[in-house]
Design a protein around this motif. Sequence first.
Motif, short mmCIF file in Angstrom:
data_model
loop_
_atom_site.label_atom_id
_atom_site.label_comp_id
_atom_site.label_asym_id
_atom_site.label_seq_id
_atom_site.Cartn_x
_atom_site.Cartn_y
_atom_site.Cartn_z
N ILE A 197 0.84 -1.20 0.00
CA ILE A 197 0.00 0.00 0.00
C ILE A 197 0.88 1.25 0.00
N SER A 198 1.97 1.24 0.76
CA SER A 198 2.85 2.41 0.79
C SER A 198 3.51 2.63 -0.57
N TYR A 199 3.87 1.56 -1.28
CA TYR A 199 4.45 1.72 -2.61
C TYR A 199 3.41 2.21 -3.61
N PHE A 200 2.18 1.77 -3.43
CA PHE A 200 1.10 2.25 -4.29
C PHE A 200 0.89 3.75 -4.08
N ILE A 201 0.91 4.19 -2.82
CA ILE A 201 0.75 5.62 -2.51
C ILE A 201 1.94 6.40 -3.05
N LEU A 202 3.15 5.88 -2.87
CA LEU A 202 4.34 6.53 -3.41
C LEU A 202 4.22 6.71 -4.91
N ALA A 203 3.84 5.65 -5.60
CA ALA A 203 3.70 5.72 -7.06
C ALA A 203 2.62 6.71 -7.46
N ALA A 204 1.52 6.74 -6.71
CA ALA A 204 0.43 7.67 -7.02
C ALA A 204 0.88 9.12 -6.87
N ILE A 205 1.62 9.40 -5.80
CA ILE A 205 2.10 10.77 -5.58
C ILE A 205 3.11 11.15 -6.68
N GLU A 245 11.64 7.63 -17.37
CA GLU A 245 11.34 6.69 -18.45
C GLU A 245 9.85 6.43 -18.63
N SER A 246 9.12 6.30 -17.54
CA SER A 246 7.70 5.97 -17.66
C SER A 246 6.83 7.17 -18.00
N GLN A 247 7.28 8.36 -17.64
CA GLN A 247 6.46 9.56 -17.86
C GLN A 247 7.02 10.46 -18.97
N GLU A 248 8.11 10.04 -19.59
CA GLU A 248 8.73 10.78 -20.69
C GLU A 248 9.06 12.22 -20.29
N LEU A 249 9.68 12.36 -19.13
CA LEU A 249 10.12 13.65 -18.64
C LEU A 249 11.62 13.80 -18.82
N SER A 250 12.10 15.04 -18.73
CA SER A 250 13.55 15.26 -18.75
C SER A 250 14.13 14.74 -17.43
N THR A 251 15.43 14.54 -17.43
CA THR A 251 16.09 14.07 -16.21
C THR A 251 15.91 15.07 -15.08
N GLY A 252 16.02 16.35 -15.38
CA GLY A 252 15.86 17.38 -14.35
C GLY A 252 14.48 17.36 -13.71
N LYS A 253 13.43 17.25 -14.52
CA LYS A 253 12.08 17.19 -13.98
C LYS A 253 11.85 15.91 -13.20
N ALA A 254 12.43 14.82 -13.65
CA ALA A 254 12.28 13.55 -12.94
C ALA A 254 12.98 13.60 -11.58
N ILE A 255 14.18 14.18 -11.54
CA ILE A 255 14.89 14.32 -10.27
C ILE A 255 14.12 15.24 -9.34
N ALA A 256 13.57 16.33 -9.89
CA ALA A 256 12.78 17.25 -9.07
C ALA A 256 11.56 16.55 -8.50
N THR A 257 10.92 15.70 -9.27
CA THR A 257 9.75 14.96 -8.80
C THR A 257 10.13 14.05 -7.63
N ALA A 258 11.19 13.28 -7.78
CA ALA A 258 11.62 12.36 -6.72
C ALA A 258 12.11 13.13 -5.50
N ALA A 259 12.85 14.21 -5.71
CA ALA A 259 13.37 15.00 -4.58
C ALA A 259 12.24 15.69 -3.83
#
Length: 103
Positions: free
Chosen positions: A3-11, A66-80
Amino acid sequence: GIISYFILAAILFVVAKLLGGKGNFTALFYLLSLFAVVATLLSWIPYLGILVMLYMLWLEAVAVRESQELSTGKAIATAALLLMNSTRILVRIKTPPSTAALL
């Protein structure tokens, strides 16, 4: 757990969509699940946990990119962004009520 991984992925998915992501939730959840179990188990090893956490953050960024077709910078910003919010929530939970308002 799952459930926590599902919530993480959803966010992560919602934040990626806000930044212009074009992928679907299933692809993101699948990529996150590929490394989640191993990273969780390795994070319990003393002194290795922080390295695993940093590597997991990088893998989350790659999964978002890779899954959302974002730039590396936007992907890092999302995770951070997710990491910063998670840390803030944990600090609020563990902080006595008298000082929690200051955060």
